[in-house]
Design a protein around this motif. Structure first.
Motif, PDB file in Angstrom:
ATOM      1  N   ARG A 123      -7.998 -14.294  -5.859  1.00  0.00           N
ATOM      2  CA  ARG A 123      -7.715 -14.231  -4.427  1.00  0.00           C
ATOM      3  C   ARG A 123      -6.546 -15.133  -4.049  1.00  0.00           C
ATOM      4  NH1 ARG A 123     -10.747 -13.146  -0.299  1.00  0.00           N
ATOM      5  NH2 ARG A 123      -8.663 -13.000   0.624  1.00  0.00           N
ATOM      6  N   TYR A 124      -6.460 -16.271  -4.698  1.00  0.00           N
ATOM      7  CA  TYR A 124      -5.392 -17.227  -4.401  1.00  0.00           C
ATOM      8  C   TYR A 124      -4.841 -17.786  -5.707  1.00  0.00           C
ATOM      9  CZ  TYR A 124      -7.898 -17.161   0.037  1.00  0.00           C
ATOM     10  OH  TYR A 124      -8.526 -16.757   1.185  1.00  0.00           O
ATOM     11  N   SER A 159      -2.847   1.990  -5.459  1.00  0.00           N
ATOM     12  CA  SER A 159      -1.502   1.646  -4.993  1.00  0.00           C
ATOM     13  C   SER A 159      -1.435   0.153  -4.752  1.00  0.00           C
ATOM     14  CB  SER A 159      -1.176   2.379  -3.684  1.00  0.00           C
ATOM     15  OG  SER A 159      -1.314   3.759  -3.824  1.00  0.00           O
ATOM     16  N   TYR A 172       0.803  -2.986  -2.628  1.00  0.00           N
ATOM     17  CA  TYR A 172       1.707  -3.296  -1.527  1.00  0.00           C
ATOM     18  C   TYR A 172       1.948  -4.802  -1.495  1.00  0.00           C
ATOM     19  CZ  TYR A 172       0.700   1.387   0.163  1.00  0.00           C
ATOM     20  OH  TYR A 172       0.570   2.755   0.261  1.00  0.00           O
ATOM     21  N   GLN A 201       2.972  -7.859   1.159  1.00  0.00           N
ATOM     22  CA  GLN A 201       3.065  -8.193   2.582  1.00  0.00           C
ATOM     23  C   GLN A 201       3.670  -9.576   2.754  1.00  0.00           C
ATOM     24  OE1 GLN A 201      -0.607  -8.505   4.879  1.00  0.00           O
ATOM     25  NE2 GLN A 201       0.454  -7.881   6.738  1.00  0.00           N
ATOM     26  N   LEU A 240       4.754  -4.903   5.428  1.00  0.00           N
ATOM     27  CA  LEU A 240       4.024  -4.262   4.330  1.00  0.00           C
ATOM     28  C   LEU A 240       4.942  -3.286   3.623  1.00  0.00           C
ATOM     29  CD1 LEU A 240       0.745  -3.740   6.262  1.00  0.00           C
ATOM     30  CD2 LEU A 240       0.782  -4.581   3.906  1.00  0.00           C
ATOM     31  N   PHE A 254       5.590  -0.869   0.100  1.00  0.00           N
ATOM     32  CA  PHE A 254       4.981  -0.168  -1.020  1.00  0.00           C
ATOM     33  C   PHE A 254       5.627  -0.591  -2.334  1.00  0.00           C
ATOM     34  CE2 PHE A 254       3.078   3.272  -3.283  1.00  0.00           C
ATOM     35  CZ  PHE A 254       4.060   3.817  -4.101  1.00  0.00           C
ATOM     36  N   LEU A 271       1.309 -11.850   0.184  1.00  0.00           N
ATOM     37  CA  LEU A 271      -0.021 -11.280  -0.014  1.00  0.00           C
ATOM     38  C   LEU A 271       0.175  -9.943  -0.714  1.00  0.00           C
ATOM     39  CD1 LEU A 271      -3.103 -11.218   0.517  1.00  0.00           C
ATOM     40  CD2 LEU A 271      -2.582 -10.096   2.709  1.00  0.00           C
ATOM     41  N   LEU A 287      -1.521  -6.567  -1.862  1.00  0.00           N
ATOM     42  CA  LEU A 287      -2.678  -5.750  -1.512  1.00  0.00           C
ATOM     43  C   LEU A 287      -2.775  -4.541  -2.416  1.00  0.00           C
ATOM     44  CD1 LEU A 287      -2.156  -5.909   2.331  1.00  0.00           C
ATOM     45  CD2 LEU A 287      -4.203  -6.714   1.167  1.00  0.00           C
ATOM     46  N   TYR A 328      -8.384   2.989   1.113  1.00  0.00           N
ATOM     47  CA  TYR A 328      -9.069   1.732   1.398  1.00  0.00           C
ATOM     48  C   TYR A 328      -8.375   0.586   0.681  1.00  0.00           C
ATOM     49  CZ  TYR A 328     -12.769   4.856   2.979  1.00  0.00           C
ATOM     50  OH  TYR A 328     -13.476   5.831   3.637  1.00  0.00           O
ATOM     51  N   PHE A 329      -8.336  -0.563   1.360  1.00  0.00           N
ATOM     52  CA  PHE A 329      -7.659  -1.734   0.824  1.00  0.00           C
ATOM     53  C   PHE A 329      -8.636  -2.828   0.419  1.00  0.00           C
ATOM     54  CE2 PHE A 329      -3.081  -1.293   1.414  1.00  0.00           C
ATOM     55  CZ  PHE A 329      -3.023  -0.140   2.169  1.00  0.00           C
ATOM     56  N   GLY A 330      -8.178  -3.629  -0.540  1.00  0.00           N
ATOM     57  CA  GLY A 330      -8.901  -4.839  -0.907  1.00  0.00           C
ATOM     58  C   GLY A 330      -8.504  -5.997  -0.018  1.00  0.00           C
ATOM     59  N   GLU A 331      -9.050  -7.172  -0.302  1.00  0.00           N
ATOM     60  CA  GLU A 331      -8.776  -8.367   0.493  1.00  0.00           C
ATOM     61  C   GLU A 331      -7.443  -9.006   0.125  1.00  0.00           C
ATOM     62  OE1 GLU A 331     -11.365  -7.882   3.075  1.00  0.00           O
ATOM     63  OE2 GLU A 331     -10.630  -9.941   3.087  1.00  0.00           O
ATOM     64  N   GLY A 332      -6.875  -8.604  -0.983  1.00  0.00           N
ATOM     65  CA  GLY A 332      -5.559  -9.099  -1.354  1.00  0.00           C
ATOM     66  C   GLY A 332      -5.582 -10.330  -2.236  1.00  0.00           C
ATOM     67  N   TRP A 376      -3.357 -13.774  -2.670  1.00  0.00           N
ATOM     68  CA  TRP A 376      -2.312 -14.606  -2.060  1.00  0.00           C
ATOM     69  C   TRP A 376      -1.576 -15.353  -3.159  1.00  0.00           C
ATOM     70  CZ3 TRP A 376      -1.094 -14.740   3.088  1.00  0.00           C
ATOM     71  CH2 TRP A 376      -2.005 -14.162   3.974  1.00  0.00           C
TER      72      TRP A 376
END
Lengths: 112, 110
Positions: free
Chosen positions: A9-10, A33, A35, A37, A43, A45, A88, A90, A102-106, A108
């Motif tokens: 996550r981080y 996919s 992305y 940010q 955002l 691609f 970030l 994603l 649907y996206f994940g939490e990303g 960082w």
């Protein structure tokens, strides 16, 4: 049903290093996919994979790469990190073209 | 070309309706999406609309699509403080690649 899972996550990396980010899609989803940010660019691609094949690629340098495994899990790699790669990242999954995304939490990433 | 535009900020009073607008340029868009992003979080899918639809309602959310003007809107009824977030519209064109707008920061005040 578990959502899109991204790890780590981080993370903090140093300029010049490389990083690998992982994404596990929703069970049954075959398309993944990625992305990026950032505050400045929004955002953007990166790339898209379906059944282990890259189908689309965004306008990023060759330092950004990805792959998808037979179980649909995906990884992206950034080599020779630059400060501007701090963002970030994603991951998104879908069953395939024409289905909801649907996206994940990303993840960082901070490059120092 | 591919371009999606949104206004940057919207401020509403709690209990009022919020309307977030989006314009896109590619008439061959097949799906249009609305995502919500809270601080430090990923993108939460709120709703989506097929390009052959004009309207979609889902509880407090109403999506309107004007294909002629390439205009998409998201109406949130009875806006609550928990709705404060950044809202992104996005279009896809026969693929899973999404083109995102700049995001609209919605601030709800008591």
């Amino acid at each position: 049903k578990a959502g899109v899972t991204q790890t780590p996550r981080y993370l903090i990396k140093t300029r010049g290093q490389q990083v690998t980010l992982s994404c596990s899609p929703i069970s049954g989803h075959r398309s993944v996919s990625w992305y990026q940010q950032t505050p400045g660019q929004g955002l953007q691609f990166l790339f898209e994979y379906f059944s282990e094949t890259q189908r689309n690629k965004g306008n990023f340098p060759g330092r950004f790469s990805g792959r998808q495994f037979s179980n649909s899990r995906s990884e992206m790699n950034v080599s020779t990190l630059e400060l501007g790669d701090s963002a970030l990242y994603l991951c998104a999954s879908t069953q395939g073209p024409g289905n909801t995304i649907y996206f994940g939490e990303g993840s960082w990433l901070t490059v120092v | 070309g591919e371009d999606v535009e949104q206004s940057l900020f919207l401020s509403v009073r709690e209990g009022d309706s919020s309307v977030i607008n989006c314009t896109y340029t590619d008439s061959s868009s097949t799906y249009l999406y609305w995502y919500k992003q809270e601080p430090g979080a990923g993108l939460q899918l709120l709703t989506y609309i097929f390009s052959n639809m004009d309207m979609k309602q889902d509880q407090r959310l109403t999506v309107l699509l004007n294909k002629k003007d390439k205009h998409l809107s998201l109406r949130i009824a009875d806006t609550q403080t928990g709705d404060s977030a950044i809202y992104f519209c996005a279009e896809s064109i026969n693929t899973d690649k999404l083109i995102f707008g700049t995001g609209t920061r919605l601030q709800v005040f008591p």
